[in-house]
Design a protein around this motif. Structure first.
Motif, PDB file in Angstrom:
ATOM      1  N   ALA A  35      14.018   0.182   4.525  1.00 27.68           N
ATOM      2  CA  ALA A  35      14.664   1.270   3.790  1.00 27.68           C
ATOM      3  C   ALA A  35      14.065   1.405   2.382  1.00 27.68           C
ATOM      4  N   HIS A  36      14.085   2.643   1.856  1.00 28.84           N
ATOM      5  CA  HIS A  36      13.447   2.925   0.561  1.00 28.84           C
ATOM      6  C   HIS A  36      14.187   4.072  -0.132  1.00 28.84           C
ATOM      7  N   THR A  37      15.509   4.133   0.048  1.00 33.65           N
ATOM      8  CA  THR A  37      16.417   5.188  -0.439  1.00 33.65           C
ATOM      9  C   THR A  37      16.209   6.520   0.290  1.00 33.65           C
TER      10      THR A  37
ATOM     11  N   TYR B 102       0.853  -1.186   0.000  1.00 31.25           N
ATOM     12  CA  TYR B 102       0.000   0.000   0.000  1.00 31.25           C
ATOM     13  C   TYR B 102       0.896   1.245   0.000  1.00 31.25           C
ATOM     14  N   HIS B 103       0.290   2.414  -0.265  1.00 32.78           N
ATOM     15  CA  HIS B 103       1.024   3.673  -0.176  1.00 32.78           C
ATOM     16  C   HIS B 103       0.303   4.699   0.719  1.00 32.78           C
ATOM     17  N   ARG B 104      -0.872   5.169   0.258  1.00 28.38           N
ATOM     18  CA  ARG B 104      -1.610   6.219   0.972  1.00 28.38           C
ATOM     19  C   ARG B 104      -2.984   5.688   1.400  1.00 28.38           C
TER      20      ARG B 104
ATOM     21  N   ILE C 158       3.943  -1.086   3.362  1.00 29.91           N
ATOM     22  CA  ILE C 158       3.505   0.251   2.948  1.00 29.91           C
ATOM     23  C   ILE C 158       4.752   1.025   2.535  1.00 29.91           C
ATOM     24  N   ASP C 159       4.733   1.607   1.345  1.00 30.19           N
ATOM     25  CA  ASP C 159       5.901   2.335   0.845  1.00 30.19           C
ATOM     26  C   ASP C 159       5.809   3.835   1.126  1.00 30.19           C
ATOM     27  N   ASP C 160       6.966   4.442   1.291  1.00 27.91           N
ATOM     28  CA  ASP C 160       7.218   5.883   1.211  1.00 27.91           C
ATOM     29  C   ASP C 160       7.216   6.623   2.546  1.00 27.91           C
ATOM     30  N   GLY C 161       6.217   6.391   3.417  1.00 30.48           N
ATOM     31  CA  GLY C 161       6.214   7.078   4.708  1.00 30.48           C
ATOM     32  C   GLY C 161       5.286   8.274   4.780  1.00 30.48           C
TER      33      GLY C 161
ATOM     34  N   THR D 217      16.155   9.655  -1.624  1.00 31.97           N
ATOM     35  CA  THR D 217      15.461  10.626  -2.486  1.00 31.97           C
ATOM     36  C   THR D 217      14.371   9.999  -3.348  1.00 31.97           C
ATOM     37  N   HIS D 218      14.100   8.685  -3.126  1.00 31.21           N
ATOM     38  CA  HIS D 218      13.101   7.996  -3.928  1.00 31.21           C
ATOM     39  C   HIS D 218      13.433   8.093  -5.410  1.00 31.21           C
ATOM     40  N   LEU D 219      14.718   7.902  -5.714  1.00 35.26           N
ATOM     41  CA  LEU D 219      15.143   7.971  -7.122  1.00 35.26           C
ATOM     42  C   LEU D 219      14.754   6.685  -7.871  1.00 35.26           C
TER      43      LEU D 219
ATOM     44  N   TYR E  85      12.580  -1.244  -3.509  1.00 36.44           N
ATOM     45  CA  TYR E  85      13.028  -0.374  -4.598  1.00 36.44           C
ATOM     46  C   TYR E  85      11.952   0.673  -4.908  1.00 36.44           C
ATOM     47  N   PRO E  86      12.308   1.971  -4.973  1.00 37.02           N
ATOM     48  CA  PRO E  86      11.330   2.956  -5.448  1.00 37.02           C
ATOM     49  C   PRO E  86      10.835   2.559  -6.842  1.00 37.02           C
ATOM     50  N   PHE E  87       9.569   2.676  -7.059  1.00 40.42           N
ATOM     51  CA  PHE E  87       8.912   2.287  -8.312  1.00 40.42           C
ATOM     52  C   PHE E  87       9.051   0.780  -8.593  1.00 40.42           C
TER      53      PHE E  87
HETATM   54 ZN   LIG Z   1       7.946   4.451  -3.071  1.00 42.46          ZN
END
Ligand SMILES: [Zn+2]
Length: 237
Positions: A153-155, A40-42, A97-100, A157-159, A193-195
């Motif tokens: 961890a998810h980098t 999930y994300h948001r 859940i990604d991103d934070g 800068t989300h590159l 990995y982002p994306f």
């Molecule tokens: Zn992400």
């Protein structure tokens, strides 16, 4: 109202149909040695429909996960069982859940905690460090961690990692892990990995940065045949 409920149930049913197809189909992957990890994300942020899940839809997922024939385990336990070739309960599910985003803390955390469901949040450090609106603070992330939530961890800068030079990726990971260690006391074993995209070189960088497993965003089960540095997740927005 009835239409809205039907829509919610239909969305939840689609997810669960996908799960049962993988986990329950005769001749498919054996249930006792595999798991499905959802991403999930948001939550309840309808301004961002491509990464959002509506709260009533998310609550339907929680209801299904807590009343259906599933075992929701912490993702580190799933990864360890698969690494060590230990059996898993039938229909094992992991939640990530990604991103934070702030809605993780405000909406997902209380609901999942009340339901007794473990989950993992993969945090990109720059938006937190730079106090971007709509993202969690380190205090909120620590509070979740102290309540049993796994932080991954998810980098920084989300590159988009494969589109960038290895040197840039290496520097980004070094900063991310330094910040995670400063704020949380350790480099998280798990990475996403982002994306959801990586290359062999990127996978090696992530391994050398100290992680033990990493997740992409391609659908499928986790089992002993999975590449531990490109585990599948099932995106459920
Ligand atoms: Zn992400």
């Amino acid at each position: 109202m009835a239409r809205r409920i039907a829509r919610v149930l239909k969305a939840a049913a689609l997810v669960m149909l996908a799960l049962t197809t993988w986990l329950g189909s005769p001749g498919g992957v054996q249930a006792a040695d595999s798991a499905v990890v959802l991403i999930y994300h948001r939550f309840g942020e309808t301004r961002f429909p491509s990464t959002n899940i509506r709260l009533e839809q998310f609550e339907a997922h929680i209801k299904e996960l807590t009343s259906g024939p599933y075992t929701v385990l912490p993702v580190p336990e799933i990864v360890a069982a698969i690494r060590e070739k230990r059996p898993l309960p039938d229909r094992t599910i992991g939640l990530t859940i990604d991103d934070g985003y702030l809605s993780v803390y405000a909406e997902a955390f209380p609901r999942l905690r009340d339901a007794g469901l473990p989950f993992t949040v993969f945090v990109s450090t720059d938006p937190v460090d730079r106090k971007f609106s709509g993202f969690m603070t380190w205090d909120q992330i620590r509070e979740m961690r102290d309540n049993g939530v796994t932080i991954g961890a998810h980098t920084s800068t989300h590159l988009h990692m494969p589109a960038n030079l290895l040197s840039r990726n290496r520097a980004d990971l070094a900063n991310s892990n330094a910040r995670l260690k400063e704020e949380l006391g350790e480099v998280p074993p798990l990475f996403a990995y982002p994306f959801g995209e990586a290359s062999t070189e990127i996978q090696n960088l992530v391994r050398n940065a100290g992680h033990i497993a990493a997740f992409g965003q391609h659908s499928g089960p986790l089992d002993a045949s999975s590449d531990p540095f490109l585990h599948a997740t099932f995106r459920v927005e």
